[in-house]
Design an enzyme around this catalytic site. Structure first.
Site, short mmCIF file in Angstrom:
data_model
loop_
_atom_site.label_atom_id
_atom_site.label_comp_id
_atom_site.label_asym_id
_atom_site.label_seq_id
_atom_site.Cartn_x
_atom_site.Cartn_y
_atom_site.Cartn_z
N ASP A 30 0.87 -1.19 0.00
CA ASP A 30 0.00 0.00 0.00
C ASP A 30 0.90 1.23 0.00
OD1 ASP A 30 -3.24 0.39 1.03
OD2 ASP A 30 -1.93 2.15 1.02
N LYS A 35 -0.68 2.84 7.33
CA LYS A 35 -1.37 1.55 7.27
C LYS A 35 -0.36 0.40 7.33
CE LYS A 35 -5.43 2.55 4.53
NZ LYS A 35 -5.90 2.74 3.17
N LEU A 150 -17.59 -9.39 0.45
CA LEU A 150 -17.55 -9.35 1.92
C LEU A 150 -18.29 -8.15 2.47
CD1 LEU A 150 -15.38 -7.05 3.09
CD2 LEU A 150 -13.73 -8.72 2.33
N ARG A 151 -18.86 -8.34 3.66
CA ARG A 151 -19.50 -7.25 4.39
C ARG A 151 -18.56 -6.79 5.48
NH1 ARG A 151 -23.86 -10.90 6.81
NH2 ARG A 151 -22.00 -12.20 6.69
N ASN A 212 -25.00 -5.49 -5.39
CA ASN A 212 -25.14 -4.35 -4.49
C ASN A 212 -26.38 -3.52 -4.83
OD1 ASN A 212 -23.00 -5.06 -2.93
ND2 ASN A 212 -21.71 -3.31 -3.43
N GLY A 261 -25.81 3.20 4.14
CA GLY A 261 -24.68 4.10 3.97
C GLY A 261 -23.45 3.26 3.71
N CYS A 264 -19.83 1.48 0.10
CA CYS A 264 -20.14 0.61 -1.05
C CYS A 264 -21.51 0.90 -1.67
CB CYS A 264 -20.04 -0.84 -0.64
SG CYS A 264 -18.41 -1.26 0.00
N LYS A 267 -22.29 4.57 -3.25
CA LYS A 267 -21.48 4.96 -4.42
C LYS A 267 -21.60 3.94 -5.54
CE LYS A 267 -17.30 2.50 -3.93
NZ LYS A 267 -16.87 1.49 -4.85
C1 UGA Z 1 -22.08 -4.30 1.13
C2 UGA Z 1 -22.60 -5.65 0.61
O1 UGA Z 1 -23.54 -6.17 1.54
C3 UGA Z 1 -21.44 -6.64 0.44
O2 UGA Z 1 -21.91 -7.86 -0.08
C4 UGA Z 1 -20.42 -6.03 -0.52
O3 UGA Z 1 -19.28 -6.87 -0.67
C5 UGA Z 1 -19.95 -4.69 0.05
O4 UGA Z 1 -21.08 -3.82 0.22
C6 UGA Z 1 -18.96 -4.09 -0.91
O5 UGA Z 1 -19.37 -3.71 -2.01
O6 UGA Z 1 -17.76 -4.08 -0.63
P1 UGA Z 1 -21.34 -3.36 3.52
O7 UGA Z 1 -21.21 -2.03 2.85
O8 UGA Z 1 -20.26 -3.83 4.42
O9 UGA Z 1 -21.53 -4.52 2.42
O10 UGA Z 1 -22.67 -3.29 4.39
P2 UGA Z 1 -24.12 -3.95 4.37
O11 UGA Z 1 -24.17 -5.00 5.41
O12 UGA Z 1 -24.54 -4.30 3.01
O13 UGA Z 1 -25.00 -2.72 4.88
C7 UGA Z 1 -25.09 -1.54 4.10
C8 UGA Z 1 -26.00 -0.53 4.75
O14 UGA Z 1 -27.36 -0.97 4.65
C9 UGA Z 1 -25.75 -0.26 6.23
O15 UGA Z 1 -25.81 1.14 6.44
C10 UGA Z 1 -26.90 -0.96 6.92
O16 UGA Z 1 -27.25 -0.36 8.15
C11 UGA Z 1 -28.01 -0.81 5.90
N1 UGA Z 1 -29.10 -1.81 6.00
C12 UGA Z 1 -28.82 -3.13 5.82
C13 UGA Z 1 -30.40 -1.41 6.23
O17 UGA Z 1 -30.69 -0.19 6.39
N2 UGA Z 1 -31.40 -2.35 6.29
C14 UGA Z 1 -31.15 -3.67 6.12
O18 UGA Z 1 -32.11 -4.47 6.18
C15 UGA Z 1 -29.83 -4.07 5.88
#
Ligand code: UGA
Length: 437
Positions: A30, A35, A150-151, A212, A261, A264, A267
């Protein structure tokens, strides 16, 4: 195998550690010295459950190292590109500068037979362009697009036990020579029965954008239902439970609240719309504009509900916001709905205190004008209203009877619909959920 991971952020640091856990010899690269120093000391530069333990375990094996020096990529069989693709300033499209810069600095170190593996989320068509550039400098090297799903908060488990592995290759064929090499990288996962699909480069890129977008659409769908529930006296949580029992719909990602929010979903749907526009397919994705608009509207709605909760005026009201991260088990505040609501309440004259178990340092960098208090009890002292905006377990478990004596007025807005409304009301609180009567 010897593996390079370029980009050591939320994606790359986890990926590097997990590849070393699978038995490979991994070097993470990196440009950010901070980091690299942190990771070299087996400390993740961000909060991710189980990652520090994994880094510590790997330290003894000597299989994982980190550096800012790209020459360390020389001699690796596989080079993963895990750099960020943020939204462009003032535009919907994705900024690909880091992806191009990483590829450019990697090119002199490639040998025939090497495989470059893209994991960053990119607009469809990027991989074909990168494949051309790689071929120009080393005709014997290959490019595979292997999107990451991944989340944050579950990143280690999602990397080691993914739902599926997707490989995009130039000819879309199982016989492509890079498929065997990537199969060797993931042999332990494949042996455990994780499904793997081979497809053409643009399909693999689109799988990520589509996944997504679908998740964002599901969340905005239920938030639109919350608006209708509010207008009609219905309860969106019961509605979600009932429709979610239909297997075709499913209950996951149907939690109504302040919306999505993070770095991921917001955007990615915007970049997807921008790319569809460039391809002349913008009509296909106009619904994502509505998905985005519903999501943004949730934040405005919470500000209005808070004003109503404070009997019509925000000026000089003491508001405590529980949670700053965009979701629990993360310290990430990129496009955090909780923080954006906190900042708006502040700009409308409220005295806002924000608390969060992990995200306060990042939040303070982003919004220095807000007050931050790590200790929950201190944060809520004398508050005119509490707003639960990130559903950390410690906030879900708060005792309304204990808290009633600490606040100025017992009023709570449950922005994630996770509290037991009847219990809070019985303890003397004015309780407000989203899309609930
Ligand atoms: C998301 C995707 O879920 C992953 O599969 C993907 O790999 C990742 O983006 C990425 O592109 O790298 P992430 O951003 O870590 O993962 O978070 P999420 O668990 O998807 O949650 C996103 C947002 O949705 C959070 O703010 C969460 O609070 C909100 N959310 C989630 C809700 O408001 N309601 C729900 O039922 C679920």
């Amino acid at each position: 195998m010897r593996i390079t991971v370029i980009g050591c952020g939320y994606l790359g640091a986890v990926h590097a550690a997990c590849m070393a856990k699978l038995g490979h010899e991994v070097v993470g690269i990196d440009v950010d010295e901070g980091k690299i120093n942190s990771l070299s000391g087996a400390v993740a530069p961000f909060y991710e459950p189980n990652l520090n333990e994994l880094l510590e375990d790997l330290r003894e094996t000597g299989r994982l190292s980190f550096t800012t020096d790209m020459t360390a990529a020389a001699g690796s069989d596989v080079h993963f590109i895990c750099v960020g693709t943020p939204q462009k300033e003032g535009e919907n499209g994705a900024d690909l500068d880091y992806v191009y810069a990483a590829t450019l600095s990697l090119r002199p170190h490639l040998r025939a037979g090497d495989v470059v593996v893209g994991k960053s989320t990119v607009p469809v068509g990027t991989a074909a362009r990168l494949a051309g550039r790689i071929r120009n400098s080393e005709p014997g090297a290959h490019l595979v697009w292997n999107p990451e799903f991944l989340r944050e908060g579950h990143a280690v488990a999602d990397t080691l036990q993914p739902d599926r592995l997707v490989y995009g290759v130039q000819d879309g064929s199982e016989d492509h020579p890079a498929v065997t090499i990537l199969d060797r990288v993931y042999s332990e996962l494949l042996g455990a029965g994780i499904p793997r699909m081979v497809m053409a480069l643009p399909t693999a890129e689109l799988v990520k954008a589509a996944a997504n977008s679908f998740l964002a659409t599901k969340i905005s769908f239920i938030n639109a239902m919350a608006e209708v529930c509010e207008a009609s006296g219905a309860d969106v949580t019961q509605l979600a439970d009932a429709i979610g029992m239909d297997d075709r719909i499913g209950r996951k990602f149907l939690d109504a609240g302040i919306g999505f929010g993070g770095g991921c979903l917001p955007k990615d749907i915007r970049a997807f719309m921008a790319r569809a526009g460039e391809l002349g397919a913008d009509q296909a994705l106009t619904f994502l504009r509505e998905v985005d608009a519903i999501n943004v509207r949730r934040r405005e709605r919470v500000v209005e509900l808070t004003r109503a909760l404070c009997v019509g005026a925000l000026q000089d009201k003491r508001i405590t916001v529980l949670g700053a991260a965009f979701k629990p088990e993360s310290d990430d505040v990129r496009d955090s709905p909780a923080l954006s609501i906190a900042a708006e309440l502040h700009s409308q004259g409220a005295i806002v205190t924000v608390t969060d178990p992990k995200a306060l340092p990042n939040a303070a960098k982003r919004f220095p004008e807000l007050q931050y208090e790590f200790d929950t009890e201190w944060a809520i002292q004398g508050a005119d209203a509490l707003l639960l905006l990130t559903e950390w377990p410690q906030y879900r478990g708060l005792d309304p009877y204990e808290l009633a004596g600490m606040v100025g007025s017992p009023r709570i807005l449950d922005g994630r619909n996770v509290l037991d409304a009847a219990k809070w009301r019985a303890a003397g609180w004015t309780y407000r959920g989203l899309g609930r009567p």
